[in-house]
Enzyme design. Structure first.
Site: not given
Ligand code: SAJ
Length: 507
Positions: A13, A33, A153, A205, A212, A259
């Site tokens: 990815y 790869d 990120r 990171k 979050r 992540c």
């Molecule tokens: N989720 C909640 N409540 C929220 C936000 C998310 O329950 O308010 C859940 C989502 O449904 C999901 C999980 O958390 O199951 C993760 O979702 P996400 O959108 O927070 O994160 P990822 O894993 O899709 O992607 C993140 C990204 N971070 C964000 O801040 C949105 C991305 O910037 C990072 O680069 C990526 O992780 C990574 O590679 O670490």
């Protein structure tokens, strides 16, 4: 620019978009790869992952003559390690692929080269794991060649744009290494490139994603408290977030993806005695699927023999990625408890959870079901037609784990709508009951009219009576289930505006 050729190890990815972007920006790129199948797919002009715009980008990279793919590393001016760092069953990071990539680079390393690790890794991986392996080449990191860590990120679904536009942190094992990293990424990065040391960059990171995770855990704990006290957590969070320095994320059925549900463990592993809060947040979020199942069980008076339509299996809205998805876990637990579980995931139509059955449409999932549980808020699903659902289903239980279904509309269609984070109020002693304040169990249309503002909903507009309409009154016809987003201007008076939580650009 002193780097003309680049060897990218790991074409997943992150590696594939990054290699292709460097190639379309003029570097001679060799993408490596170890998976023969991936190399073959790419050589045939196809791609093995889904990401908007990626196919065109890869084709442009091959078309430019600047991108080649191979199964083994080769000589290059710079090397990027973009391999997976999965988590082992005991929650420790599996660095096998990082070590293998470093070993593959060592024989090709020359004075003046640059090596950058991008894979998410526990603190000190660059200096304690990668540097010693590369030093086996006889060259010293930081003196004979540059070594840096730079976390990716980017957000799945927006990778190509974010790769270019996001700020990038580059941490070197020394200043010269960080500057070499900046020189490399400046080939295409338009966001700010910030220099630091390698271990700080690794921490950054992990801190971002841990922050979050902890924030979502507190939202989930707030949801449980709200259920207990007869408060609607969605309203409460919206109000709390009007405080200029508060930004609570959204509760839900759990945290998935590769992540946020994984990275905090890298910190716990590195310092178990200093990560009580981080570990606890992980446990809170991992408990959410079980809470969803328990509430469905209570709503249905038992799960054995019940037919449940589980809508959505992806780890979040509008992706096809099922990794660590809490929706999968909910479906699995429901099936394990004896329910017949039909899952529908439009972005991965054949996927399902252990013990469940994949069906090809929402209609097929709802047909004759006792209950529906909304697990993912895919685009358009907030406007699913409740009358259509009422025509299709046998029972009238709907559980919205994402807080997006318009409550009055579902109540009016005869449903008992349960909403995560909005539960039965405790009786107030010596005063009016919480129910008479309008909390209405957070079910069956409770509080729909107050979604737009802080006012407490009146008893009239809660729609609880509608929730108690008998099944007949809900209509025996089966209007088609609508799955579209309302057209612009076609407002849904009772729908919660789908506002992104602060800091959630995607949601
Ligand atoms: N989720 C909640 N409540 C929220 C936000 C998310 O329950 O308010 C859940 C989502 O449904 C999901 C999980 O958390 O199951 C993760 O979702 P996400 O959108 O927070 O994160 P990822 O894993 O899709 O992607 C993140 C990204 N971070 C964000 O801040 C949105 C991305 O910037 C990072 O680069 C990526 O992780 C990574 O590679 O670490």
């Amino acid at each position: 620019m002193r780097f003309h050729s680049l060897c990218v190890l790991g074409l997943g990815y992150i590696g594939l978009p990054t290699a292709s972007t460097f190639a379309t920006n003029g570097l001679q790129v060799i993408g490596v790869d170890v998976n023969r199948r991936i190399v073959d797919i790419l050589r045939n002009g196809e791609i093995h992952i889904q990401e908007p715009g990626l196919r065109d980008l890869v084709q442009a990279a091959f078309g430019s003559g600047n991108l080649r793919v191979a199964e083994q590393a080769e000589l290059a001016d710079a090397f990027l390690i973009t391999v997976p760092t999965p988590i082992l069953l005991d929650k420790r990071a599996d660095l096998t692929a990082v070590r293998a990539a470093a070993r593959a680079i060592a024989p090709h390393l020359r004075p003046g080269n640059l090596v950058v690790l991008e894979s998410t890794s526990p603190p000190r991986t660059t200096v304690d794991v990668v540097a010693p392996i590369l030093a086996e080449s006889g060259l010293e990191p930081g003196r004979d060649f540059s070594l840096a860590y730079s976390p990716e990120r980017v957000l799945p679904g927006q990778i190509l744009r974010e790769l270019v536009e996001n700020a990038r942190v580059v941490g070197g094992v020394n200043r010269a290494s960080a500057e070499a990293g900046r020189e490399l990424y400046s080939a295409f990065v338009r966001g700010e490139i910030v220099l630091t040391d390698a271990t700080t960059a690794e921490m950054v990171k992990l801190m971002e994603n841990t922050y979050r995770d902890v924030n979502i855990a507190v939202a989930n704990e707030f949801a449980a408290l709200a259920e207990r006290f007869g408060v609607d957590v969605w309203e409460a969070i919206e109000l709390a977030n009007r405080h200029p320095r508060v930004a609570v994320l959204r509760p839900g059925p759990g945290v998935g993806g590769h992540c946020i549900s994984v990275d905090p463990w890298f910190l716990v592993e590195s310092a178990p005695e200093q990560t009580d809060l981080i570990r606890q947040a992980r446990l809170v979020n991992d408990r959410q699927p079980g809470r969803v199942v328990a509430r469905l069980e209570a709503a249905l008076g038992g799960l054995r023999g019940k037919t449940i339509a589980a809508l959505g299996l992806a780890y979040k809205a509008d992706v096809d990625d099922l990794r660590e998805s809490p929706a999968l876990e909910v479906a699995r637990q429901l099936a394990a408890a004896g329910a017949t579980v039909r899952t529908y995931e439009p972005n991965a139509p054949t996927a399902t959870a252990a013990g469940a059955q994949a069906v090809p449409s929402i209609e097929a999932a709802l047909d004759g079901a006792d209950a529906m549980v909304l697990l993912v808020d895919h685009r358009g699903w907030a406007s699913l037609d409740p009358a259509g659902a009422a025509g299709a289903m046998r029972g009238r239980v709907v559980f919205d784990t994402r807080g997006v279904l318009p409550r009055a509309a579902w109540g009016q269609a005869g449903f008992r709508l349960h909403v995560l984070g909005a539960g039965s109020p405790l009786p107030l002693q010596g005063g009016p009951s919480a129910a008479s304040r309008g909390a209405g169990e957070g079910e069956g249309g409770g509080g729909s009219a107050n979604r737009r503002g802080p006012s407490i909903p009146s008893r009239e507009n809660r729609g609880t009576a509608a929730a108690e309409l008998d099944d007949e009154a809900a209509g025996s016809e089966r209007p088609p289930l609508r799955e579209g987003t309302p057209a612009e201007g076609e407002d849904e008076p009772s729908a919660r505006p789908r506002r992104p939580a602060p800091g959630t650009p995607d949601a």
